[in-house]
Design an enzyme around this catalytic site. Structure first.
Site, PDB file in Angstrom:
ATOM      1  N   HIS A  48       0.815  -1.216   0.000  1.00  0.00           N
ATOM      2  CA  HIS A  48       0.000   0.000   0.000  1.00  0.00           C
ATOM      3  C   HIS A  48       0.850   1.269   0.000  1.00  0.00           C
ATOM      4  CE1 HIS A  48      -3.544  -2.435   0.520  1.00  0.00           C
ATOM      5  NE2 HIS A  48      -3.007  -3.000   1.584  1.00  0.00           N
ATOM      6  N   GLU A 153      -6.040 -12.953   5.314  1.00  0.00           N
ATOM      7  CA  GLU A 153      -6.909 -11.788   5.247  1.00  0.00           C
ATOM      8  C   GLU A 153      -8.322 -12.059   4.740  1.00  0.00           C
ATOM      9  OE1 GLU A 153      -4.341  -8.099   4.179  1.00  0.00           O
ATOM     10  OE2 GLU A 153      -3.521  -9.766   3.018  1.00  0.00           O
ATOM     11  N   ASP A 179     -11.121  -8.733   8.403  1.00  0.00           N
ATOM     12  CA  ASP A 179     -11.598  -9.898   7.662  1.00  0.00           C
ATOM     13  C   ASP A 179     -12.184 -10.938   8.612  1.00  0.00           C
ATOM     14  OD1 ASP A 179     -10.744  -9.429   4.767  1.00  0.00           O
ATOM     15  OD2 ASP A 179      -8.904  -9.021   5.853  1.00  0.00           O
TER      16      ASP A 179
END
Length: 258
Positions: A48, A153, A179
């Site tokens: 990210h 996840e 999650d």
């Protein structure tokens, strides 16, 4: 010059809790400032975050200079991607979106040199002091030093958590807490009793397999909850979130006096 020992690995192997954060800012100075807080590790995020491999290498050096363990989160489980992350000299790796034991085994192999794995070898990198001299010792040290973490996840990964946790060569199984909340029917409600029970169950499964359980804490209270639930690899916020929260709190307090 040899790379430093992996203090994070020593802490986790002793069964003690270690606290760190995610680093999205592409800055060695930001890592150095973050490390000065007394955290045990930083995770440099190449999934990210926007840092280049060259910048990541500087960020790893900054963490090392402060005595903090640097891990890198790769963007994918591709071996070439993993290799690029580790050639920075990072002492550990986190790989996202792991859904099966087969994927976890491939990650563990890609992170270590022969005979423990299949990691590509170039002696002239930070990992080996930029030299082919005493390479056998350097390779063994690199394997011993490495910490491999997999991020579970999605719902498929959560369902396969026990199997993933039993994979040899995986050191940390990091549970995506949001999650997990979704998997038990309470998306985003991290305080729901069902979510908290799912956390405890996940930690038991991971620890029963001899691995360190990891997850995310949004504040100190949740970090304590994770620790009490059996998690020892606890990542608090991210550098970007901490920066925003700090100055937002300052402005809110200031504006309250107006």
């Amino acid at each position: 010059m040899p790379l430093p020992d992996n203090r994070l690995k020593e802490t986790l192997n002793a069964g003690e809790a270690a606290y760190g954060t995610w680093c999205l800012l592409p800055s060695a100075s930001a890592v150095e400032a973050t490390a000065a807080s007394g955290l045990d590790y930083v995770i440099i995020d190449m999934e990210h975050g926007v840092a280049s491999p060259e910048t990541v290498e500087h960020m790893v050096r900054a963490a090392e200079s402060a005595g903090v363990t640097a891990l890198v989160r790769s963007s994918t489980a591709d071996p070439a991607n993993i290799l690029r992350c580790l050639e920075t000299g990072a002492a550990g790796l986190l790989v996202p979106q792991i859904e099966s034991a087969e994927q976890a085994r491939a990650v563990a192999a890609a992170a270590r040199y022969h005979p423990a794995g299949t990691r590509g070898l170039a002696p002239y990198t930070r990992n080996h002091g930029f030299s082919h001299e005493d390479l056998a010792s350097s390779l063994a040290t690199a394997n011993d030093r490495m910490v491999v973490g997999v991020l579970v996840e999605g719902p498929t990964g959560v369902a396969n958590l026990a199997e993933i946790s039993r994979v040899a060569g995986v050191d940390i199984v990091y549970v995506g807490i949001y999650d997990l909340s979704q998997a038990v029917g309470h998306p985003g409600d991290l305080d729901h009793p069902a979510v908290r029970e799912a956390l405890r169950t996940a930690a038991r499964e991971i620890r029963a397999a001899g691995r360190s359980a990891g997850s995310f804490a949004r504040d100190a209270a949740y970090a304590r909850l994770l620790r009490e639930s059996g998690f020892t690899f606890i990542a608090y916020l991210a550098d970007t979130a901490a920066l925003t929260a700090h100055f937002r709190a300052f402005r809110t307090e200031l504006d309250a006096d107006a």
